[in-house]
Design a protein around this motif. Structure first.
Motif, PDB file in Angstrom:
ATOM      1  N   LYS A 166      -8.936  16.328  24.523  1.00  0.00           N
ATOM      2  CA  LYS A 166      -9.565  16.325  25.950  1.00  0.00           C
ATOM      3  C   LYS A 166     -10.498  15.404  26.262  1.00  0.00           C
ATOM      4  O   LYS A 166     -10.473  14.948  27.470  1.00  0.00           O
ATOM      5  CB  LYS A 166     -10.346  17.786  26.007  1.00  0.00           C
ATOM      6  CG  LYS A 166     -11.087  18.217  27.105  1.00  0.00           C
ATOM      7  CD  LYS A 166     -11.685  19.413  26.962  1.00  0.00           C
ATOM      8  CE  LYS A 166     -12.861  19.563  28.162  1.00  0.00           C
ATOM      9  NZ  LYS A 166     -13.841  20.930  27.652  1.00  0.00           N
ATOM     10  N   TYR A 167     -11.380  14.852  25.184  1.00  0.00           N
ATOM     11  CA  TYR A 167     -12.359  13.931  25.568  1.00  0.00           C
ATOM     12  C   TYR A 167     -11.568  12.368  25.537  1.00  0.00           C
ATOM     13  O   TYR A 167     -11.715  11.734  26.467  1.00  0.00           O
ATOM     14  CB  TYR A 167     -13.609  13.779  24.889  1.00  0.00           C
ATOM     15  CG  TYR A 167     -14.281  15.088  25.429  1.00  0.00           C
ATOM     16  CD1 TYR A 167     -15.289  15.032  26.255  1.00  0.00           C
ATOM     17  CD2 TYR A 167     -14.299  16.376  24.963  1.00  0.00           C
ATOM     18  CE1 TYR A 167     -16.035  16.120  26.827  1.00  0.00           C
ATOM     19  CE2 TYR A 167     -14.825  17.377  25.267  1.00  0.00           C
ATOM     20  CZ  TYR A 167     -15.763  17.438  26.384  1.00  0.00           C
ATOM     21  OH  TYR A 167     -16.597  18.478  26.886  1.00  0.00           O
ATOM     22  N   ALA A 168     -10.932  12.310  24.693  1.00  0.00           N
ATOM     23  CA  ALA A 168     -10.092  11.087  24.142  1.00  0.00           C
ATOM     24  C   ALA A 168      -8.972  10.627  25.379  1.00  0.00           C
ATOM     25  O   ALA A 168      -8.852   9.465  25.658  1.00  0.00           O
ATOM     26  CB  ALA A 168      -9.440  10.997  22.991  1.00  0.00           C
ATOM     27  N   GLY A 169      -8.767  11.582  26.027  1.00  0.00           N
ATOM     28  CA  GLY A 169      -7.709  11.459  27.055  1.00  0.00           C
ATOM     29  C   GLY A 169      -8.099  11.113  28.465  1.00  0.00           C
ATOM     30  O   GLY A 169      -7.588  10.699  29.553  1.00  0.00           O
ATOM     31  N   LYS A 170      -9.613  11.131  28.586  1.00  0.00           N
ATOM     32  CA  LYS A 170     -10.134  10.763  29.859  1.00  0.00           C
ATOM     33  C   LYS A 170      -9.990   9.312  30.467  1.00  0.00           C
ATOM     34  O   LYS A 170      -9.786   9.015  31.516  1.00  0.00           O
ATOM     35  CB  LYS A 170     -11.644  11.064  29.690  1.00  0.00           C
ATOM     36  CG  LYS A 170     -11.912  12.654  30.013  1.00  0.00           C
ATOM     37  CD  LYS A 170     -13.447  12.719  29.863  1.00  0.00           C
ATOM     38  CE  LYS A 170     -13.594  14.407  29.566  1.00  0.00           C
ATOM     39  NZ  LYS A 170     -13.824  15.132  30.760  1.00  0.00           N
ATOM     40  N   ASP A 171     -10.157   8.301  29.553  1.00  0.00           N
ATOM     41  CA  ASP A 171      -9.612   7.087  29.876  1.00  0.00           C
ATOM     42  C   ASP A 171      -8.937   6.151  28.616  1.00  0.00           C
ATOM     43  O   ASP A 171      -9.305   6.684  27.493  1.00  0.00           O
ATOM     44  CB  ASP A 171     -10.975   6.238  30.579  1.00  0.00           C
ATOM     45  CG  ASP A 171     -12.120   6.135  29.347  1.00  0.00           C
ATOM     46  OD1 ASP A 171     -11.874   5.576  28.270  1.00  0.00           O
ATOM     47  OD2 ASP A 171     -13.125   6.684  29.991  1.00  0.00           O
ATOM     48  N   GLY A 172      -8.396   5.047  28.932  1.00  0.00           N
ATOM     49  CA  GLY A 172      -7.715   3.938  28.180  1.00  0.00           C
ATOM     50  C   GLY A 172      -7.085   4.588  27.056  1.00  0.00           C
ATOM     51  O   GLY A 172      -6.309   5.653  27.312  1.00  0.00           O
ATOM     52  N   ASN A 173      -7.218   4.589  25.826  1.00  0.00           N
ATOM     53  CA  ASN A 173      -6.321   4.842  24.749  1.00  0.00           C
ATOM     54  C   ASN A 173      -6.626   6.568  24.463  1.00  0.00           C
ATOM     55  O   ASN A 173      -7.750   6.918  24.297  1.00  0.00           O
ATOM     56  CB  ASN A 173      -6.720   4.122  23.613  1.00  0.00           C
ATOM     57  CG  ASN A 173      -5.702   4.375  22.251  1.00  0.00           C
ATOM     58  OD1 ASN A 173      -5.178   5.472  22.282  1.00  0.00           O
ATOM     59  ND2 ASN A 173      -5.789   3.390  21.437  1.00  0.00           N
ATOM     60  N   LYS A 174      -5.388   7.181  24.669  1.00  0.00           N
ATOM     61  CA  LYS A 174      -5.801   8.508  24.749  1.00  0.00           C
ATOM     62  C   LYS A 174      -5.708   9.097  23.119  1.00  0.00           C
ATOM     63  O   LYS A 174      -6.045  10.259  22.859  1.00  0.00           O
ATOM     64  CB  LYS A 174      -4.615   9.371  25.391  1.00  0.00           C
ATOM     65  CG  LYS A 174      -3.301   9.287  24.742  1.00  0.00           C
ATOM     66  CD  LYS A 174      -2.039  10.050  25.593  1.00  0.00           C
ATOM     67  CE  LYS A 174      -0.800  10.267  24.796  1.00  0.00           C
ATOM     68  NZ  LYS A 174      -0.954  10.502  23.284  1.00  0.00           N
ATOM     69  N   ASP A 175      -5.544   8.487  22.180  1.00  0.00           N
ATOM     70  CA  ASP A 175      -5.713   8.521  20.689  1.00  0.00           C
ATOM     71  C   ASP A 175      -7.087   8.190  20.130  1.00  0.00           C
ATOM     72  O   ASP A 175      -7.473   8.495  18.907  1.00  0.00           O
ATOM     73  CB  ASP A 175      -4.612   8.042  19.892  1.00  0.00           C
ATOM     74  CG  ASP A 175      -3.329   8.650  19.938  1.00  0.00           C
ATOM     75  OD1 ASP A 175      -3.165   9.895  20.567  1.00  0.00           O
ATOM     76  OD2 ASP A 175      -2.161   7.906  20.001  1.00  0.00           O
ATOM     77  N   LYS A 176      -7.916   7.643  21.057  1.00  0.00           N
ATOM     78  CA  LYS A 176      -9.111   7.121  20.361  1.00  0.00           C
ATOM     79  C   LYS A 176     -10.532   7.562  21.483  1.00  0.00           C
ATOM     80  O   LYS A 176     -10.031   7.627  22.706  1.00  0.00           O
ATOM     81  CB  LYS A 176      -9.341   5.885  20.389  1.00  0.00           C
ATOM     82  CG  LYS A 176      -8.237   5.166  19.401  1.00  0.00           C
ATOM     83  CD  LYS A 176      -8.461   3.795  18.765  1.00  0.00           C
ATOM     84  CE  LYS A 176      -7.556   3.650  17.564  1.00  0.00           C
ATOM     85  NZ  LYS A 176      -8.134   2.566  16.705  1.00  0.00           N
TER      86      LYS A 176
END
Lengths: 100, 100
Positions: free
Chosen positions: A20-30
């Motif tokens: 949920k939080y990693a997908g907010k910006d940039g690399n969605k796996d980090k």
């Protein structure tokens, strides 16, 4: 069912929060630094409040950020949660695992 | 309450499962090999069944046991769960974190 294994759903919950939080910006796996900050404030505040050793919480934040690239992947996030859980439950925690 | 943070209770669940099995014999803060086997069979079978990459699961078991003392502490257990979660959800997982 009382005997249904609780572990898989607990792990899925943690992964959903991470995504949920990693997908907010940039690399969605980090998790970026700002995503991590948001996650901590929204999801981890109750744990931090109950901590038996606030000094170790400071140390934890330093170690979550120690890989140098300002990004936290899922295993790194789990290690940090493990350390946090140990701190909150008064268990012995080897912080060197975070700091490698 | 729909917005109650789910993370603290998920982490408590994992710690309760760990303590339940770690407390069966010897050091109550560590899983022995036989305790770990019991935990995996009772609690993790559904995750293993759903794994998208069974070969990586074998690798995971090797790495859970890689610290040499045949004992797994809570942070080591969380690292293994993180790797397992990545495997099951088809996420990229850096196994070297387990193997250090």
């Amino acid at each position: 069912m009382a005997n249904a294994p609780a572990l898989p759903s607990a792990i899925s919950t943690i992964m959903q929060v991470f995504d949920k939080y990693a997908g907010k910006d940039g690399n969605k796996d980090k998790l970026s630094k700002s995503e991590m900050k948001e996650l901590i404030q929204a999801e981890m505040a109750p744990m931090l409040k109950d901590s038996k050793n606030p000094g170790q919480v400071d140390e934890l934040f330093k170690c979550m950020d120690a890989n140098g690239d300002d990004q936290v992947d899922f295993p790194e996030f789990m290690i940090a949660l493990a350390c946090l859980a140990c701190i909150c439950h008064g268990k012995e925690c080897d912080m060197s695992k975070c700091k490698k």
